[in-house]
Design a protein around this motif. Structure first.
Motif, PDB file in Angstrom:
ATOM      1  N   PRO A   3       0.806  -1.023  -0.144  1.00 21.09           N
ATOM      2  CA  PRO A   3       0.049  -0.133   0.017  1.00 21.09           C
ATOM      3  C   PRO A   3       0.871   1.212   0.128  1.00 21.09           C
ATOM      4  CG  PRO A   3       0.251  -0.835   2.177  1.00 21.09           C
ATOM      5  CD  PRO A   3       0.983  -1.769   1.266  1.00 21.09           C
ATOM      6  N   PRO A   4       0.341   2.382  -0.151  1.00 17.82           N
ATOM      7  CA  PRO A   4       0.986   3.501  -0.116  1.00 17.82           C
ATOM      8  C   PRO A   4       1.766   3.845   1.332  1.00 17.82           C
ATOM      9  CG  PRO A   4      -1.110   4.220  -1.081  1.00 17.82           C
ATOM     10  CD  PRO A   4      -1.051   2.742  -0.557  1.00 17.82           C
ATOM     11  N   SER A   5       2.742   4.501   1.411  1.00 19.01           N
ATOM     12  CA  SER A   5       3.422   4.620   2.790  1.00 19.01           C
ATOM     13  C   SER A   5       2.714   5.572   3.753  1.00 19.01           C
ATOM     14  CB  SER A   5       4.815   5.168   2.621  1.00 19.01           C
ATOM     15  OG  SER A   5       5.467   5.571   4.142  1.00 19.01           O
ATOM     16  N   ARG A   6       2.640   5.176   4.991  1.00 19.55           N
ATOM     17  CA  ARG A   6       1.922   6.097   5.905  1.00 19.55           C
ATOM     18  C   ARG A   6       2.707   7.431   6.293  1.00 19.55           C
ATOM     19  NH1 ARG A   6       2.124   3.296  11.950  1.00 19.55           N
ATOM     20  NH2 ARG A   6       4.055   2.514  12.033  1.00 19.55           N
ATOM     21  N   LEU A   7       4.261   7.453   5.818  1.00 21.32           N
ATOM     22  CA  LEU A   7       5.036   8.493   5.923  1.00 21.32           C
ATOM     23  C   LEU A   7       5.282   9.449   5.005  1.00 21.32           C
ATOM     24  CD1 LEU A   7       7.628   6.816   8.439  1.00 21.32           C
ATOM     25  CD2 LEU A   7       5.691   8.067   9.027  1.00 21.32           C
TER      26      LEU A   7
ATOM     27  N   MET B 141       9.288  10.654  16.924  1.00 22.88           N
ATOM     28  CA  MET B 141       7.934  10.476  17.244  1.00 22.88           C
ATOM     29  C   MET B 141       7.039  11.526  16.696  1.00 22.88           C
ATOM     30  SD  MET B 141       7.192   7.425  18.364  1.00 22.88           S
ATOM     31  CE  MET B 141       5.563   7.732  18.698  1.00 22.88           C
ATOM     32  N   THR B 142       7.598  12.518  16.188  1.00 27.30           N
ATOM     33  CA  THR B 142       6.814  13.644  15.486  1.00 27.30           C
ATOM     34  C   THR B 142       6.237  12.973  14.042  1.00 27.30           C
ATOM     35  OG1 THR B 142       8.565  14.675  14.321  1.00 27.30           O
ATOM     36  CG2 THR B 142       7.884  15.597  16.518  1.00 27.30           C
ATOM     37  N   ALA B 143       6.857  12.152  13.793  1.00 27.68           N
ATOM     38  CA  ALA B 143       6.308  11.159  12.362  1.00 27.68           C
ATOM     39  C   ALA B 143       4.977  10.519  12.856  1.00 27.68           C
ATOM     40  CB  ALA B 143       7.353  10.647  11.956  1.00 27.68           C
ATOM     41  N   PHE B 144       4.688  10.306  14.318  1.00 29.36           N
ATOM     42  CA  PHE B 144       3.584   9.283  14.661  1.00 29.36           C
ATOM     43  C   PHE B 144       2.876  10.056  15.663  1.00 29.36           C
ATOM     44  CE2 PHE B 144       7.651   6.728  13.617  1.00 29.36           C
ATOM     45  CZ  PHE B 144       7.291   6.156  12.419  1.00 29.36           C
ATOM     46  N   ARG B 145       2.752  11.261  15.570  1.00 29.43           N
ATOM     47  CA  ARG B 145       2.207  12.027  16.474  1.00 29.43           C
ATOM     48  C   ARG B 145       0.499  11.630  16.764  1.00 29.43           C
ATOM     49  NH1 ARG B 145       3.511  17.398  18.358  1.00 29.43           N
ATOM     50  NH2 ARG B 145       4.581  17.511  16.648  1.00 29.43           N
TER      51      ARG B 145
ATOM     52  N   GLY C  18      13.468   0.927   5.593  1.00 30.81           N
ATOM     53  CA  GLY C  18      12.419   0.778   6.510  1.00 30.81           C
ATOM     54  C   GLY C  18      10.865   0.640   5.773  1.00 30.81           C
ATOM     55  N   GLY C  19       9.967   0.836   6.585  1.00 39.77           N
ATOM     56  CA  GLY C  19       8.551   0.793   6.003  1.00 39.77           C
ATOM     57  C   GLY C  19       7.627   0.046   6.827  1.00 39.77           C
ATOM     58  N   GLY C  20       7.870  -0.086   8.165  1.00 44.01           N
ATOM     59  CA  GLY C  20       7.034  -0.962   8.908  1.00 44.01           C
ATOM     60  C   GLY C  20       6.868  -2.264   8.640  1.00 44.01           C
ATOM     61  N   PHE C  21       7.651  -3.021   7.944  1.00 41.70           N
ATOM     62  CA  PHE C  21       7.533  -4.238   7.226  1.00 41.70           C
ATOM     63  C   PHE C  21       6.603  -4.305   6.371  1.00 41.70           C
ATOM     64  CE2 PHE C  21       9.597  -5.038  11.568  1.00 41.70           C
ATOM     65  CZ  PHE C  21      10.399  -5.632  11.144  1.00 41.70           C
ATOM     66  N   SER C  22       5.879  -3.271   5.832  1.00 41.81           N
ATOM     67  CA  SER C  22       4.748  -3.463   4.631  1.00 41.81           C
ATOM     68  C   SER C  22       5.034  -2.505   3.646  1.00 41.81           C
ATOM     69  CB  SER C  22       3.473  -2.858   5.310  1.00 41.81           C
ATOM     70  OG  SER C  22       3.689  -1.521   6.042  1.00 41.81           O
ATOM     71  N   THR C  23       5.955  -1.589   3.664  1.00 39.28           N
ATOM     72  CA  THR C  23       6.098  -0.680   2.462  1.00 39.28           C
ATOM     73  C   THR C  23       7.586  -0.382   2.303  1.00 39.28           C
ATOM     74  OG1 THR C  23       5.923   1.456   3.808  1.00 39.28           O
ATOM     75  CG2 THR C  23       4.114   0.520   2.864  1.00 39.28           C
ATOM     76  N   GLY C  24       8.101   0.138   1.259  1.00 38.22           N
ATOM     77  CA  GLY C  24       9.432   0.572   0.692  1.00 38.22           C
ATOM     78  C   GLY C  24       9.916  -0.589  -0.199  1.00 38.22           C
ATOM     79  N   ALA C  25      11.284  -0.057  -0.585  1.00 33.00           N
ATOM     80  CA  ALA C  25      11.912  -0.933  -1.427  1.00 33.00           C
ATOM     81  C   ALA C  25      13.477  -0.523  -1.652  1.00 33.00           C
ATOM     82  CB  ALA C  25      11.183  -0.937  -2.783  1.00 33.00           C
ATOM     83  N   GLY C  26      14.183  -1.457  -1.769  1.00 30.93           N
ATOM     84  CA  GLY C  26      15.645  -1.119  -1.915  1.00 30.93           C
ATOM     85  C   GLY C  26      15.835  -0.388  -3.284  1.00 30.93           C
ATOM     86  N   LEU C  27      15.005  -0.414  -4.479  1.00 31.71           N
ATOM     87  CA  LEU C  27      15.417  -0.009  -5.465  1.00 31.71           C
ATOM     88  C   LEU C  27      15.110   1.558  -5.692  1.00 31.71           C
ATOM     89  CD1 LEU C  27      14.049  -3.142  -7.913  1.00 31.71           C
ATOM     90  CD2 LEU C  27      16.422  -2.637  -6.873  1.00 31.71           C
TER      91      LEU C  27
END
Length: 407
Positions: A45-49, A289-293, A89-98
């Motif tokens: 899915p899209p990243s939450r960040l 934690m400002t990213a997860f406020r 990173g990506g919460g084990f659900s988003t992101g890619a090394g590429l």
């Protein structure tokens, strides 16, 4: 650095290269010879960040043939350079090394090192734990297989397989912590950098993981082994909302490593034996934690609870076990940014990829020249660590943490 350091344009980029193949919910099978890959990244899915990092400027096809990696090297010669292996990173659900965010060209050029960026399975495809379907922890198996590929093949890309530094951020740093403790990964790397690892989500107990797996299967309503990818992602999202409602742990994704199963350390594993002799650099950002406020939260208190205290305790445990430990805290607060020294802020500093990062909201109105000035200092510290096992004196606003220095 010397005048012989190659410019970024001199760097050779290779990949994506397939390092393994895997059927859905099966362990990866190694690819013995380097083979080009179609460049797929794990469905996600899209990243939450996105609101702090900005949406990625590049796009890649999503699919299950995603066990690939990319390499940046100054030369394909016998240079035996230090190797940096990146786990996103990506919460084990988003992101890619590429992703362009993680292009290793700047690091390769400035440090005369080889940079390997790894894709691995995510979400339910990587971490579903369900009897008769998936044993869990497949994303970690993927990472071990990628490290084995590096050991077997990186010399052909100018790297030294005996001098590998594993670098992870957020969920990638949690993965690095697990790999440090795994007998299966012993000897595949000698150093590790853990950037903003939320250690409270390192693993979930067997019983809880199985309950979530069963909820996922009920939500999906069909055999997970044959269901279409969009259906898998929809059930994954609903399971994430269910987990948030029932467990109330906002930082914890629905699909994470399972404790005591497969490639996660078992309770009787010898921690000391696995980590003794490793060089470890760990740290956090002052305002992670400002990213997860959430309403009513104090980000300073939450940063201390989620990052500083668990990481500091873990660093002390590593040192007692015989690892050589160093720590940092990033205090830089970009002008014009409402997020301060937030989660992910060190990533543009580490990778220095201007086109990929210059519009990130977390950088505020900071001119790229200032970002790059600090980035060069941070990259120098990380590169020195990869070569020597110590980052040296950390420049402001990189502050020494409470257990900084060799132990």
């Amino acid at each position: 650095m010397t005048d012989m350091t190659p410019s970024r344009t001199d760097v050779i980029r290779t990949g994506p290269i397939r390092y393994a193949t895997a059927e859905r919910f099966a362990r990866p099978r190694p690819v013995r010879d380097p083979r080009p890959s179609g460049g797929e990244i794990c469905p996600q899915p899209p990243s939450r960040l996105d609101f702090i990092m900005g949406p990625p400027g590049d796009s890649h096809p999503q699919g299950e043939d995603c066990l690939n990696l990319a390499i940046a090297t100054p030369a394909r010669d016998a240079g035996a350079r230090p190797v940096l292996v990146w786990l996103h990173g990506g919460g084990f659900s988003t992101g890619a090394g590429l992703m362009d965010w993680y292009d290793g060209g700047v690091l390769a050029a400035e440090g005369d090192v080889v940079v390997v960026s790894v894709n691995y399975r995510l979400g339910a495809l990587g971490y579903l734990f369900l009897d008769g379907v998936s044993e869990g922890n497949l994303g970690l198996y993927d990472q071990v297989e990628a490290l084995r590929w590096v050991r077997a093949h990186i010399a052909a890309y100018g790297g030294d397989p005996a001098n590998v530094t594993l670098i992870g951020q957020s969920a990638g740093a949690v993965s690095a912590r697990l790999l440090m403790e795994l007998p299966e990964a012993r000897g595949l790397f000698r150093r590790a950098v853990l950037q903003s690892a939320p250690l409270e989500i390192t693993g979930r107990p067997h019983k809880e993981s199985l309950a979530l797996g069963r909820h996922f299967a009920e939500t999906l309503g069909e055999d997970p082994r044959t269901a279409a990818v969009p259906s898998i992602l929809a059930a994954q999202q609903e399971t994430a909302m269910f987990h948030l409602r029932t467990a109330g742990r906002r930082m914890e994704p629905a699909f994470i490593p399972v404790e005591g199963v497969g490639t996660t350390p078992s309770p009787d594993a010898s921690f000391d034996e696995n980590v003794r002799g490793l060089d470890v650099l760990y740290g956090w950002n002052a305002d992670d934690m400002t990213a997860f406020r959430s309403e009513g939260d104090d980000p300073a208190v939450r940063t201390r609870e989620v990052y500083e205290e668990p990481l500091s305790r873990y660093g002390e445990r590593l040192a007692l076990a015989g690892a050589r430990v160093h720590s940092y805290r990033l205090d830089w607060r970009p002008a014009g940014s409402p997020f301060g020294a937030t989660h992910c802020l060190e990533l543009p500093l580490l990778f220095g990829t201007r086109d990929a990062w210059r519009s990130a909201p977390m950088l505020g109105g900071t001119p790229w020249e200032e970002t790059d000035r600090l980035g060069r200092a941070l990259r120098s510290a990380w590169l020195t660590f990869a070569r020597t096992g110590t980052p040296g004196d950390l420049p402001a606003p990189l502050a020494d943490g409470p257990t900084s220095g060799p132990s």
